[in-house]
Design an enzyme around this catalytic site. Structure first.
Site, PDB file in Angstrom:
ATOM      1  N   CYS A  26     -43.248 -27.523 -43.403  1.00 54.95           N
ATOM      2  CA  CYS A  26     -42.522 -28.158 -42.299  1.00 54.95           C
ATOM      3  C   CYS A  26     -43.515 -28.452 -41.185  1.00 54.95           C
ATOM      4  O   CYS A  26     -44.426 -27.678 -40.947  1.00 54.95           O
ATOM      5  CB  CYS A  26     -41.439 -27.198 -41.785  1.00 54.95           C
ATOM      6  N   CYS A  32     -28.320 -22.254 -49.820  1.00 53.84           N
ATOM      7  CA  CYS A  32     -29.219 -22.722 -48.763  1.00 53.84           C
ATOM      8  C   CYS A  32     -30.338 -23.524 -49.436  1.00 53.84           C
ATOM      9  O   CYS A  32     -31.065 -22.997 -50.279  1.00 53.84           O
ATOM     10  CB  CYS A  32     -29.784 -21.507 -48.025  1.00 53.84           C
ATOM     11  N   CYS A  72     -42.413 -24.036 -35.757  1.00 54.30           N
ATOM     12  CA  CYS A  72     -41.754 -22.985 -34.958  1.00 54.30           C
ATOM     13  C   CYS A  72     -42.475 -21.649 -35.200  1.00 54.30           C
ATOM     14  O   CYS A  72     -42.750 -21.279 -36.345  1.00 54.30           O
ATOM     15  CB  CYS A  72     -40.280 -22.871 -35.338  1.00 54.30           C
ATOM     16  N   GLU A 114     -38.189 -22.981 -52.251  1.00 55.72           N
ATOM     17  CA  GLU A 114     -37.290 -21.842 -52.385  1.00 55.72           C
ATOM     18  C   GLU A 114     -35.882 -22.222 -51.965  1.00 55.72           C
ATOM     19  O   GLU A 114     -35.689 -23.035 -51.059  1.00 55.72           O
ATOM     20  CB  GLU A 114     -37.812 -20.686 -51.514  1.00 55.72           C
ATOM     21  N   CYS A 131     -41.212 -18.779 -37.593  1.00 60.87           N
ATOM     22  CA  CYS A 131     -40.773 -19.204 -38.924  1.00 60.87           C
ATOM     23  C   CYS A 131     -41.944 -19.250 -39.903  1.00 60.87           C
ATOM     24  O   CYS A 131     -42.969 -19.887 -39.638  1.00 60.87           O
ATOM     25  CB  CYS A 131     -40.133 -20.588 -38.813  1.00 60.87           C
ATOM     26  N   CYS A 143     -33.414 -15.882 -42.757  1.00 63.55           N
ATOM     27  CA  CYS A 143     -33.783 -17.030 -41.947  1.00 63.55           C
ATOM     28  C   CYS A 143     -35.203 -16.893 -41.400  1.00 63.55           C
ATOM     29  O   CYS A 143     -35.574 -15.868 -40.862  1.00 63.55           O
ATOM     30  CB  CYS A 143     -32.797 -17.148 -40.794  1.00 63.55           C
TER      31      CYS A 143
HETATM   32  S1  SF4 Z   1     -37.417 -23.083 -38.203  1.00 64.79           S
HETATM   33 FE1  SF4 Z   1     -39.062 -23.374 -39.704  1.00 64.79          FE
HETATM   34  S2  SF4 Z   1     -38.220 -24.765 -41.229  1.00 64.79           S
HETATM   35 FE2  SF4 Z   1     -36.896 -24.896 -39.407  1.00 64.79          FE
HETATM   36  S3  SF4 Z   1     -37.772 -26.581 -38.201  1.00 64.79           S
HETATM   37 FE3  SF4 Z   1     -38.755 -24.717 -37.435  1.00 64.79          FE
HETATM   38  S4  SF4 Z   1     -40.651 -24.575 -38.659  1.00 64.79           S
HETATM   39 FE4  SF4 Z   1     -39.315 -26.006 -39.713  1.00 64.79          FE
END
Ligand code: SF4
Length: 340
Positions: free
Chosen positions: A111, A104, A115, A91, A118, A333
């Site tokens: 990933c 963006c 986090c 995306e 996220c 975000c």
């Molecule tokens: S915020 Fe999301 S995309 Fe960014 S490093 Fe952390 S897990 Fe990965």
């Protein structure tokens, strides 16, 4: 030859190596593709007397901008979904600014940073994007959507420094003044705090490129609870590396802070954050947490966000609160990659 992976200088070398022709043709190819989105050189004046070369170039040049398979809009904001060759999807978001657009881009499918706030992190890591898949997002925004993209932020799916070499070459291509021409001063890499990536970037001495750090906590206890990377790279180490970074005098680090209700949003937290950041030259970007359907957290109220911002302004920091555009199309975000 994957054209989306080459700077104009690299393309010139390749064309010279393969066809014995020089800069004149290479620059014409580059201009047509990157400035006009044209891959058919038949009617281009530089090639009028070079039919054979046009045929050969058409055979040799690959331009694999992946197809857009989905799109969501909220006002002028557009999130587009691209399907990669292996059917995975990424995306990207076109964010309208006052007189131009910011793009963006994603750098990975999923990933591995995990986090907890996220949606991408919850997908896990599937693979790195290739250079052409990263540059292709800008190509699509410019020539499929016809957007005047002036800024590129590496804040989409993935940790850019976990795909360092491809991201760096993508920036070389994106910033080539003879092609896509987004200067490094208008490009921002955002990291969760991969210090080896920051050190490698420092070695390049690209002093005009913007570096953003996603901090999100005033102390190690909170940061480790929401960002697993902090268990191996605590905040002191991150600060030490940033203090040694060759930041040009006219620039600041951008520090992202996702405000989460009852987790990192008290007056004490604001004061601790200010104390931690004091020796660094920073601009703070407060980002109200975006709730998803299976959210563990909640956003603070608008009034509380303003209060938190005031506390930091009183500590003499430049603070901006990011507007929450895109929340309804899960392009804000921390929401990319989230199932609809
Ligand atoms: S915020 Fe999301 S995309 Fe960014 S490093 Fe952390 S897990 Fe990965």
């Amino acid at each position: 030859m994957k054209i989306l992976e080459l700077t104009s200088t690299e393309l010139t070398h390749e064309i010279k190596r393969l066809y014995g022709k020089g800069e004149y043709y290479a620059q014409a190819v580059y201009r047509q593709i990157y400035c006009h989105g044209n891959t058919d050189f038949k009617h281009v004046k530089e090639f009028q007397n070079s039919r054979k070369l046009v045929r050969e170039l058409k055979m040799a040049l690959e331009l694999n901008a992946c197809p857009v398979v989905g799109e969501q809009k909220e006002g002028d904001l557009t999130k587009f979904i691209t399907k990669l060759k292996d059917n995975l999807q990424i995306e990207s978001v076109i964010i309208p600014m006052e007189t131009y657009q910011t793009l963006c881009v994603s750098t990975q499918v999923g990933c591995r940073m995990g986090c907890r706030f996220c949606a991408t992190g919850q997908l896990g890591f599937l693979r790195n994007l290739t250079i052409e898949e990263i540059v292709g997002q800008l190509y699509t925004a410019k020539f499929f959507y016809g957007m005047d993209i002036r800024n590129v932020v590496f804040m989409g799916m993935g940790e850019p420094f976990d795909n360092f070499d491809n991201v760096i070459q993508a920036i070389r291509v994106m910033s080539d003044p003879k092609g896509l021409n987004v200067p490094k001063s208008r490009i921002t890499i955002s990291t969760a705090g991969m210090v080896d990536g920051i050190l490698k970037l420092a070695e390049l001495n690209w002093s005009d490129l913007n570096l953003a750090v996603s901090l999100n906590a005033p102390n190690n206890r909170i940061r480790s609870s929401i960002m697993p990377i902090n268990r191996s790279v605590p905040m002191e180490k991150l600060k030490e590396v940033l203090l040694g970074y060759p930041l040009s005098k006219s620039r600041n680090f951008l520090v992202g802070y996702i405000l989460i209700k009852d987790l990192n949003d008290t007056h004490r937290h604001a004061l601790d954050l200010a104390k931690f950041l004091r020796p660094l030259r920073v601009k703070l970007n407060l980002i109200p947490y975006n709730r998803c359907s299976d959210s563990l957290f909640a956003p603070p109220s608008d009034e509380h966000i303003r209060r938190f911002q005031r506390w930091l302004v009183n500590e003499k920091f430049f603070v901006r609160t990011r507007s929450i555009r895109g929340r309804n199309v899960t392009s804000a975000c921390g929401q990319l990659g989230k199932k609809q």
